[in-house]
Each structure stands twice: as structure tokens, then as C-alpha cells.
Design a protein around this motif. Sequence first.
Motif, PDB file in Angstrom:
ATOM      1  N   UNK A 263      79.014  80.251  35.014  1.00  0.00           N
ATOM      2  CA  UNK A 263      79.098  79.668  33.890  1.00  0.00           C
ATOM      3  C   UNK A 263      77.828  78.707  33.528  1.00  0.00           C
ATOM      4  N   UNK A 264      77.185  78.820  32.561  1.00  0.00           N
ATOM      5  CA  UNK A 264      76.054  78.041  32.310  1.00  0.00           C
ATOM      6  C   UNK A 264      75.985  77.343  31.085  1.00  0.00           C
ATOM      7  N   UNK A 265      75.086  76.129  31.091  1.00  0.00           N
ATOM      8  CA  UNK A 265      75.002  75.185  30.136  1.00  0.00           C
ATOM      9  C   UNK A 265      73.485  75.038  29.997  1.00  0.00           C
ATOM     10  N   UNK A 266      73.307  74.400  28.938  1.00  0.00           N
ATOM     11  CA  UNK A 266      71.601  73.859  28.733  1.00  0.00           C
ATOM     12  C   UNK A 266      71.559  72.539  28.658  1.00  0.00           C
ATOM     13  N   UNK A 267      70.548  71.900  28.946  1.00  0.00           N
ATOM     14  CA  UNK A 267      70.343  70.354  29.258  1.00  0.00           C
ATOM     15  C   UNK A 267      70.463  69.738  28.034  1.00  0.00           C
ATOM     16  N   UNK A 268      69.855  70.286  26.868  1.00  0.00           N
ATOM     17  CA  UNK A 268      70.127  69.855  25.481  1.00  0.00           C
ATOM     18  C   UNK A 268      71.294  70.358  25.000  1.00  0.00           C
ATOM     19  N   UNK A 269      72.107  69.336  25.423  1.00  0.00           N
ATOM     20  CA  UNK A 269      73.727  69.774  25.317  1.00  0.00           C
ATOM     21  C   UNK A 269      73.842  70.242  23.724  1.00  0.00           C
ATOM     22  N   UNK A 270      73.598  69.504  22.841  1.00  0.00           N
ATOM     23  CA  UNK A 270      73.948  69.515  21.583  1.00  0.00           C
ATOM     24  C   UNK A 270      73.182  70.560  20.650  1.00  0.00           C
ATOM     25  N   UNK A 271      72.319  71.128  21.447  1.00  0.00           N
ATOM     26  CA  UNK A 271      71.269  72.212  20.708  1.00  0.00           C
ATOM     27  C   UNK A 271      71.237  73.608  21.793  1.00  0.00           C
ATOM     28  N   UNK A 272      72.280  73.667  22.647  1.00  0.00           N
ATOM     29  CA  UNK A 272      72.288  74.922  23.128  1.00  0.00           C
ATOM     30  C   UNK A 272      73.506  75.772  23.249  1.00  0.00           C
ATOM     31  N   UNK A 273      73.026  76.699  22.883  1.00  0.00           N
ATOM     32  CA  UNK A 273      73.888  78.245  22.581  1.00  0.00           C
ATOM     33  C   UNK A 273      74.164  78.581  24.210  1.00  0.00           C
ATOM     34  N   UNK A 274      75.179  77.832  25.014  1.00  0.00           N
ATOM     35  CA  UNK A 274      75.374  78.429  26.250  1.00  0.00           C
ATOM     36  C   UNK A 274      76.880  78.767  26.474  1.00  0.00           C
ATOM     37  N   UNK A 275      77.426  78.897  27.459  1.00  0.00           N
ATOM     38  CA  UNK A 275      78.451  79.385  27.741  1.00  0.00           C
ATOM     39  C   UNK A 275      79.729  79.026  26.973  1.00  0.00           C
ATOM     40  N   UNK A 276      79.688  77.716  26.454  1.00  0.00           N
ATOM     41  CA  UNK A 276      80.487  77.067  25.833  1.00  0.00           C
ATOM     42  C   UNK A 276      80.636  77.836  24.469  1.00  0.00           C
ATOM     43  N   UNK A 277      79.700  78.274  23.922  1.00  0.00           N
ATOM     44  CA  UNK A 277      79.764  78.555  22.442  1.00  0.00           C
ATOM     45  C   UNK A 277      79.429  80.189  22.116  1.00  0.00           C
ATOM     46  N   UNK A 278      79.624  81.179  23.261  1.00  0.00           N
ATOM     47  CA  UNK A 278      79.616  82.568  23.013  1.00  0.00           C
ATOM     48  C   UNK A 278      80.949  83.073  22.153  1.00  0.00           C
ATOM     49  N   UNK A 279      80.647  84.118  21.602  1.00  0.00           N
ATOM     50  CA  UNK A 279      81.611  84.558  20.784  1.00  0.00           C
ATOM     51  C   UNK A 279      82.099  85.816  21.504  1.00  0.00           C
TER      52      UNK A 279
END
Length: 341
Positions: A291-307
Motif C-alpha cells: 500500500x503506497x501514499x504520496x507525501x503531498x497527500x491532497x494532490x497524490x493519486x495513490x492507493x487511496x484513490x485508484x479505481x
Amino acid sequence: MLTTTIFIAVLVGSLLAKFLLEAIILWLGARMAKIEAATIKRTLWATVLISATYLAVMLLAWVTISLLPQLQTVMAFTILAAAFAAPVLIISRVLRTKRWKSLLIWIPTLASTFLVQIALALPVREHLFEAFTLPSNSMAPTLMGPHWEGVCKECGSRAVGSTHQLFEGEQPLPQLMICVDNFHETMVDNFDTHVHPQDRIIASKYLSPQRWDMIVFRYPEDPATKYVMRLVGLPGEEVVIRDGAVWIDGAKQPLPEHLQGLNYVTKIEHFLEQMSGTEEFPAQLAEDEYFVLGDFSSRSKDSRLWYEGAPGHSKYAVPTDHLDGIVTHTYWPPSRWRVFR
């Protein structure tokens, strides 16, 4: 660090191989042209002078472009001219031959560059190191793509944001930026629109991934695209983002010292789907998923937002076979040289 030592050893070894190959090809060419002064000693000396000239020109170009970016085109032509003129003049002088003949015996040495690259590129890229550029700012401010700079409204530190924002007339609209010192995310309405260059990074292929590493991976929705994100969830774990922090199997994970202030969000404006890794929708990883996240949390298309996930995997997961390396160094621009692992 071991990764830096290995990287320097590979770099120095490739440069040395290139140097020796150039000298050998130059000496053979000179002997075939029946240049009497072409001794091994003189040929090596000519190769040293040519390499030193290239290095001096590159350093001059780097300093000039850093101080005067508007001269980038001029320096490009200067480097090109020096790359052709300097070897011919040096060979003519050291080997005591005519310039037209110097040109003829120098041209084959160019093959050494391609031979070394072919000999080293595949094994090095496959098993040791690979270079990447950052096209976006998902990992800002740790790693940055092309960006604008402003001032953080919370602490007054330098803030960075992406350049592809909407304009109103000639002025860009206020945009969300992230603070380089404390990871504050704030709307900035007065910023410099000069585009600062993206980072260039080195990823190591032989390291085992650990939590908080930055990894290069193939995007599950489009494997031809490569992303760089921070690894927060390991195989077999349950990942939940709560109160700005990462929770693994119900335990809050402390941030490393260099990430203090980083806050992960679980609500993104205009994102209407269910986010992954929330309390309502925990991310349960299989034994071959991350599971991965971006440091710029509000501008990162990471694991949270994949379709959509990779075939046979959850939509939020990076499969093990999609990993391409662990980010160990930023090598360009020189002002942002950093060693991460």
C-alpha cells in the motif's frame, strides 16, 4: 552508505572502462594512420586531456545555467562546439599530426561510448540501478516534478506546487502548495511562476522494500506508467489512515524523524468514490501486495484513490511483481542531491 558506495563504484568503473576503450581505439587509429608520434604514453595523455576538457566544459555549463538559466541554449551550443573542436585540437597537438587526420582518428573513439553503454546498461539497469525523472509532485516536497514556488502561509517557509493550474487572465489562480519544511498544505495566491526543474532520481534494484521507503512501481491501472510513492503497508497487513496517521493492524505507526509534520488525508474534494484505507474501507493486503501514499497527500493519486487494481489484486494494492526499485538518491539538480537509503 552501502548504496552510495556501490553507485559510485559502478559509475567510476563505467567511466574508467570508457576512458581505456577510447585510448585503445585512438591508439589503433593513429597506428593505422602511421602517425609516428602515436606512442601509448602520448595517446593516453591525449585521452586524459580530452576527458578533462569535457569535464571542464560541463562544469562551466552547470555553473552558468545555475546562475543564468536564460543562457541554457547558448551553453548547449558551446558544449556541442567544444565536443567537436577540443578533441581534434588536442590530438593534433599531442600526436603531432594534421587536424584533418586528427579528426579521422578521433571519430572512431565515439564508438567507445556506445559500446560501454551497451555492455553496462542492461545488467546495471536490470539488477543494480535505474534512473528516473519525476513528472509530477505527488511526492513533494521530498521529490519534486516541475514546480512553482511560493511561501507557506502557516510558517513562512518555501512552498511548492504543480505548474498545470488554471489561469485567470495572465495570473494563475490560487493553488494548493506544500511547505518544504513542515509539510503544511496551504492555498497560496502569490507565487513565482518560474518553472523549477523536476528531480532526477536513482532507484536501486537489489534492496528489499521497507516501510517508509520510496518505491518506483508500475501503476496497476496502466502498467506502462511508472509512479514513485512512499510505501506504508507491507504484505499481509491491514492499513487504515486515521487522524492523519497510518495505522497498521490497529497500531499507529510513528513517522520517521525526517517526515515529522506529514499529515495523510482521507477526504479529497471532488473525489466521489469510496477511498481505500479508511476506517470504513480498510485496506487488507495479501501476501504479495503493498500500500503506497504520496507525501503531498491532497494532490497524490495513490492507493487511496485508484479505481482498478492489477488483475487478481485489490484496487488499492501494488503487487510485488510491479515493484521496480527503491529510491536511494536524488542526483539532479545538484542543489537537491540527497541520499535516502
